[in-house]
Design a protein around this motif. Sequence first.
Motif, PDB file in Angstrom:
ATOM      1  N   GLU A 151       0.862  -1.158   0.014  1.00  0.00           N
ATOM      2  CA  GLU A 151       0.064   0.080  -0.051  1.00  0.00           C
ATOM      3  C   GLU A 151       0.981   1.270   0.116  1.00  0.00           C
ATOM      4  O   GLU A 151       0.301   2.353   0.001  1.00  0.00           O
ATOM      5  N   PRO A 164      -4.430   8.453  -0.584  1.00  0.00           N
ATOM      6  CA  PRO A 164      -5.404   8.191   0.501  1.00  0.00           C
ATOM      7  C   PRO A 164      -6.813   7.805  -0.264  1.00  0.00           C
ATOM      8  O   PRO A 164      -7.218   8.767  -0.934  1.00  0.00           O
ATOM      9  N   ALA A 165      -7.494   6.987   0.046  1.00  0.00           N
ATOM     10  CA  ALA A 165      -8.527   6.653  -0.521  1.00  0.00           C
ATOM     11  C   ALA A 165     -10.043   7.259   0.173  1.00  0.00           C
ATOM     12  O   ALA A 165      -9.783   7.382   1.548  1.00  0.00           O
ATOM     13  N   ARG A 166     -10.860   7.515  -0.458  1.00  0.00           N
ATOM     14  CA  ARG A 166     -12.067   8.251   0.040  1.00  0.00           C
ATOM     15  C   ARG A 166     -13.240   7.790  -0.656  1.00  0.00           C
ATOM     16  O   ARG A 166     -13.122   7.485  -1.913  1.00  0.00           O
ATOM     17  N   SER A 225     -13.985   4.991  -3.514  1.00  0.00           N
ATOM     18  CA  SER A 225     -12.820   4.246  -4.079  1.00  0.00           C
ATOM     19  C   SER A 225     -12.420   3.410  -2.856  1.00  0.00           C
ATOM     20  O   SER A 225     -11.398   2.373  -3.016  1.00  0.00           O
ATOM     21  N   THR A 226     -12.943   3.683  -1.408  1.00  0.00           N
ATOM     22  CA  THR A 226     -12.474   2.717  -0.485  1.00  0.00           C
ATOM     23  C   THR A 226     -13.155   1.166  -0.529  1.00  0.00           C
ATOM     24  O   THR A 226     -13.254   0.511   0.321  1.00  0.00           O
ATOM     25  N   TRP A 227     -14.550   1.264  -1.711  1.00  0.00           N
ATOM     26  CA  TRP A 227     -15.359   0.033  -1.485  1.00  0.00           C
ATOM     27  C   TRP A 227     -14.368  -1.141  -2.094  1.00  0.00           C
ATOM     28  O   TRP A 227     -14.108  -0.971  -3.146  1.00  0.00           O
ATOM     29  N   THR A 228     -14.740  -2.456  -1.846  1.00  0.00           N
ATOM     30  CA  THR A 228     -14.049  -3.546  -2.080  1.00  0.00           C
ATOM     31  C   THR A 228     -14.821  -4.424  -3.265  1.00  0.00           C
ATOM     32  O   THR A 228     -16.004  -3.924  -3.356  1.00  0.00           O
ATOM     33  N   ALA A 286     -11.055  -1.466  -4.369  1.00  0.00           N
ATOM     34  CA  ALA A 286      -9.933  -1.212  -3.358  1.00  0.00           C
ATOM     35  C   ALA A 286      -9.332  -2.800  -3.036  1.00  0.00           C
ATOM     36  O   ALA A 286      -7.958  -2.717  -3.163  1.00  0.00           O
ATOM     37  N   ASP A 287     -10.006  -3.876  -2.873  1.00  0.00           N
ATOM     38  CA  ASP A 287      -9.183  -4.997  -2.707  1.00  0.00           C
ATOM     39  C   ASP A 287      -8.351  -5.436  -3.753  1.00  0.00           C
ATOM     40  O   ASP A 287      -7.219  -5.893  -3.717  1.00  0.00           O
ATOM     41  N   ARG A 303      -7.059  -3.099  -5.988  1.00  0.00           N
ATOM     42  CA  ARG A 303      -5.934  -2.365  -5.961  1.00  0.00           C
ATOM     43  C   ARG A 303      -4.870  -2.833  -5.021  1.00  0.00           C
ATOM     44  O   ARG A 303      -3.700  -2.989  -5.113  1.00  0.00           O
ATOM     45  N   ARG A 304      -5.465  -3.337  -3.664  1.00  0.00           N
ATOM     46  CA  ARG A 304      -4.343  -3.919  -2.740  1.00  0.00           C
ATOM     47  C   ARG A 304      -3.763  -5.101  -3.326  1.00  0.00           C
ATOM     48  O   ARG A 304      -2.351  -5.056  -2.944  1.00  0.00           O
TER      49      ARG A 304
END
Length: 531
Positions: A4, A9-11, A14-17, A250-251, A253-254
Amino acid sequence: MTGEEGLPPARGLSTWTTRRWLRAGVAASLAVLALLGVTGAWVLGRTASISQELVDVKSPALNSSIRLESALLNQETGIRGYGLTGTAAFLAPYHQGLTEQKASTARLAELLRGDATERKGLKAVEDAVERWHERFARPIAASPAGAPTPLATERAVEGKAAFDAVRAAMAAQQEELQTAREEARDDLLGTMTLRNWVFSAIALVIVALATLVFEGLRRGITTPLDRLGEDARAVTGGDFEHPIAQTGPADLRRLSAEIDSMRRRLVRELAFTEEARLRLDAQAADLKRSNAELEQFAYVASHDLQEPLRKVSSFTQLLQRRYGGQLDAKADQYIDFAVDGANRMQILINDLLDFSRVGRVHHTHQSVDLGAVLKRTLSALSVGIEESGAVVTHDDLPSLVADPTQMGMLWQNLIGNAVKFRRAGETPRIHVSAEQEGELWRFAVTDNGIGIAPEYAEKVFVIFQRLHTKDAYDGSGIGLAMCKKIVEFHGGTIGIDPAHTRGARITFTLATTLPEHAGHADEGDDARRAG
């Protein structure tokens, strides 16, 4: 270092998996489908209700009203004919009309029980019919047959007016029933049209949802996974500098970030490994060159020492023969020391020369009958074997691809050591065994001699390592070292069997075919001899 690092920073969304997007999409789809399903069910229920009312109530009520009107017309015709002629046959339609009137009235009352307005229309018809019956029909029907009834003439105008009232009530009722049926039919058509629109909308919404789900999966999952797969294949193909794109939920991207972190770590590890490999290659080249120089030195030294040593040995022996006994005892002792030292030096140099030649000079690749080689070796050692009274036995030995000269040196050193290091006062017994183990053959030379202590099991295979003084046992300490070199040159291993305590057992393995490195030994030897 985590995957990461370097990510903004995700907002918000964009934080949704992927799981959260799927849950939200499924929930929204289910809500829309549930709403559409409830609407469709209501429309279907409404259509069925109107159809049932039209089929089971409105149309039957109108038909019953028409039958009631027909029954009343039959009654009016029968009463009028009976009153004018007095013929009893005219009462038959009247009585039949009464029966049909009761049935139709009862049927209408049952069908219209839920509609107060239409019930009022039926009540008006019943009242008008009752007045006509009371003032005209029943009195005439009660008159005696056979002659015209004066009452029919007297009340003809009143009877006509009463029956016209019945007709008017019936017409009003039928108009109401016809209007109600038309309204129900229009309502049914409107509801059916609404139903068609609702189900068309449901179909369109389902298609739209399927398109949205497909497009969402394509953009949010399959496309990022395809991109990740392409990047991973590029890295797998050797392009370790190729970055891993970080797209999708998000997942994902991780996951991409973790893979990219692993890629960067692999790049660092590969760089370190390449640097270490280059250092090892340089060290291996230095070691190879050093070994070659050492082997050449050993070969040249042992070879070049032969001539001066031969002169020293010859002249010391000549001095011993010519002046032996002419000098004092001390001089004779010194001469004996010189002769013995020169002879032992000669033996040591010869052994060292043989040791350096293993893998260089003798490298003939051919099928070797180890039994025949052992037989020749026993013939060469026959004097020592006869003097010691040794008994040598052996199993059936195989034929292997090897160097025959080296195999002879191997048997000579092993059998010679077994005879040399015998136990005092005991007949030496030596046995050579052979057993196949897959692609290898395991051999063992077992004797009942003085044995080898476990702590010296590795030391005895080191060159010039002796466990006894030269006064107790002669030799240069090269024999087992030469055996080790010969066995390893042929792709095998050699060692002491610690389980055998009554004497010594030396085991070694040989490959059925000669290793590849053995075939290139002549190149180094030719280079040394050319030097």
